[in-house]
Design a protein around this motif. Sequence first.
Motif, PDB file in Angstrom:
ATOM      1  N   TYR A  70      -7.408   5.406  -2.661  1.00 23.95           N
ATOM      2  CA  TYR A  70      -6.968   4.037  -2.934  1.00 23.95           C
ATOM      3  C   TYR A  70      -7.034   3.754  -4.427  1.00 23.95           C
ATOM      4  O   TYR A  70      -7.979   4.163  -5.121  1.00 23.95           O
ATOM      5  CB  TYR A  70      -7.834   3.017  -2.187  1.00 23.95           C
ATOM      6  CG  TYR A  70      -7.440   1.605  -2.532  1.00 23.95           C
ATOM      7  CD1 TYR A  70      -6.206   1.112  -2.135  1.00 23.95           C
ATOM      8  CD2 TYR A  70      -8.257   0.787  -3.307  1.00 23.95           C
ATOM      9  CE1 TYR A  70      -5.803  -0.171  -2.480  1.00 23.95           C
ATOM     10  CE2 TYR A  70      -7.869  -0.490  -3.653  1.00 23.95           C
ATOM     11  CZ  TYR A  70      -6.642  -0.961  -3.239  1.00 23.95           C
ATOM     12  OH  TYR A  70      -6.230  -2.227  -3.604  1.00 23.95           O
ATOM     13  N   LEU A 126      -3.728   6.300   3.648  1.00 17.70           N
ATOM     14  CA  LEU A 126      -2.803   6.182   2.521  1.00 17.70           C
ATOM     15  C   LEU A 126      -2.158   7.515   2.165  1.00 17.70           C
ATOM     16  O   LEU A 126      -1.052   7.549   1.621  1.00 17.70           O
ATOM     17  CB  LEU A 126      -3.547   5.641   1.293  1.00 17.70           C
ATOM     18  CG  LEU A 126      -3.961   4.176   1.335  1.00 17.70           C
ATOM     19  CD1 LEU A 126      -4.967   3.885   0.229  1.00 17.70           C
ATOM     20  CD2 LEU A 126      -2.749   3.256   1.202  1.00 17.70           C
ATOM     21  N   VAL A 166      -5.668   0.037   6.633  1.00 16.54           N
ATOM     22  CA  VAL A 166      -6.192   0.380   5.303  1.00 16.54           C
ATOM     23  C   VAL A 166      -7.117  -0.721   4.824  1.00 16.54           C
ATOM     24  O   VAL A 166      -8.211  -0.458   4.302  1.00 16.54           O
ATOM     25  CB  VAL A 166      -5.046   0.609   4.302  1.00 16.54           C
ATOM     26  CG1 VAL A 166      -5.615   0.890   2.911  1.00 16.54           C
ATOM     27  CG2 VAL A 166      -4.151   1.752   4.753  1.00 16.54           C
ATOM     28  N   HIS A 209       1.635   3.338   2.440  1.00 13.90           N
ATOM     29  CA  HIS A 209       0.775   4.306   3.112  1.00 13.90           C
ATOM     30  C   HIS A 209       1.597   5.412   3.779  1.00 13.90           C
ATOM     31  O   HIS A 209       2.828   5.482   3.605  1.00 13.90           O
ATOM     32  CB  HIS A 209      -0.133   3.591   4.123  1.00 13.90           C
ATOM     33  CG  HIS A 209       0.591   2.714   5.104  1.00 13.90           C
ATOM     34  ND1 HIS A 209       1.557   3.187   5.971  1.00 13.90           N
ATOM     35  CD2 HIS A 209       0.501   1.370   5.351  1.00 13.90           C
ATOM     36  CE1 HIS A 209       2.002   2.212   6.722  1.00 13.90           C
ATOM     37  NE2 HIS A 209       1.400   1.085   6.357  1.00 13.90           N
ATOM     38  N   SER A 241      -0.970  -1.102   7.147  1.00 13.01           N
ATOM     39  CA  SER A 241      -1.621  -1.742   6.007  1.00 13.01           C
ATOM     40  C   SER A 241      -2.899  -2.441   6.441  1.00 13.01           C
ATOM     41  O   SER A 241      -3.906  -2.425   5.720  1.00 13.01           O
ATOM     42  CB  SER A 241      -0.670  -2.745   5.350  1.00 13.01           C
ATOM     43  OG  SER A 241       0.492  -2.105   4.863  1.00 13.01           O
ATOM     44  N   GLY A 250       0.787  -1.216   0.000  1.00 14.41           N
ATOM     45  CA  GLY A 250       0.000   0.000   0.000  1.00 14.41           C
ATOM     46  C   GLY A 250       0.823   1.271   0.000  1.00 14.41           C
ATOM     47  O   GLY A 250       0.348   2.325  -0.412  1.00 14.41           O
TER      48      GLY A 250
END
Length: 317
Positions: free
Chosen positions: A194, A190, A174, A26, A171, A24
């Motif tokens: 997304y 993030l 998320v 983030h 993660s 991700g």
Amino acid sequence: MQVTHGTIQPGGGPVALTIGNFDGVHRGHRAMLARLAEMARRLRLPCSVLTFEPHPREFFSPVAAPARLTRLREKLELIAEAGVDRVHVLRFGARLAALAADRFIDEVLLGGLGVRALLVGRDFRFGAKRAGDFAMLEAAARGGSGHQGFELQAMPDVLDGSAGEAQRVSSSGVRAALAADDLESAARLLGRAYSMSGRVAHGEKLGRTLGFPTANIVLRRRPPLAGIFVVEAELEETHAVLRGVASVGRRPTVRENAAPLLEVHLFDWSGDLYGRHLRVRFLRKLRDEKKYDGLEALRSAIGQDAAQARDYFRKHG
């Protein structure tokens, strides 16, 4: 950014390094990469990342492993955007899983990557049965047990307090937000909307038959979200941003137990997208996927979805 794969060959360093899955990429990951870049500049070393493919949890338990937030390609693109100089993608298999923690330090970090500075979280674990910990790295960093010393720093947690009590950006956080259809919280963690990316593949052309042609991206792993969404899609070659509506799911009206697929209907687009790379950003969820009683009912539902998406863009510029 230089990307290497496979077995680590000796003599790759010296480098300033961090280690992780970075699924991700983030806000917490980006804070870590920014701090690593500062270390690298101060020490005049390449800013480097060690990551793994597949994710270790996918190796140990493929069925129970969490949904991936990013494909490897998108993860590398996001890491490159953070200013990293080098990434090594180390294959996680039986050999690496069985590698003792002290050998991981000697053979991977020092002998292979040539680490001169290392940044990890205090909860970082490594080596067979996760026996290695931050205390073991501290001993190695001091030059104990015959190790060549290196600078070691602990990365503090990055916290998000916008929803009340501060929580660690992660993660898993998320994934939980996406599973709850909370795109706003996922975007906050993030630091961006997304997205999913991939190359457009040929499909069954059903969307074209229904009057809503789609760009299809095959999802080789379980996606972290599902349903019908308002989206923006960016073309890799031109960076043109196109608006549309997308479905993430298994198309129950068309076929039982189909593989997951991302289908994007782009507004005001008539060109050929086959073989081109798209990054699709998810802006709002419209509804869950549903099985309809025939294609005419499906056509009507897609038309309503497209109208809602166009209305969203009229209201949000």
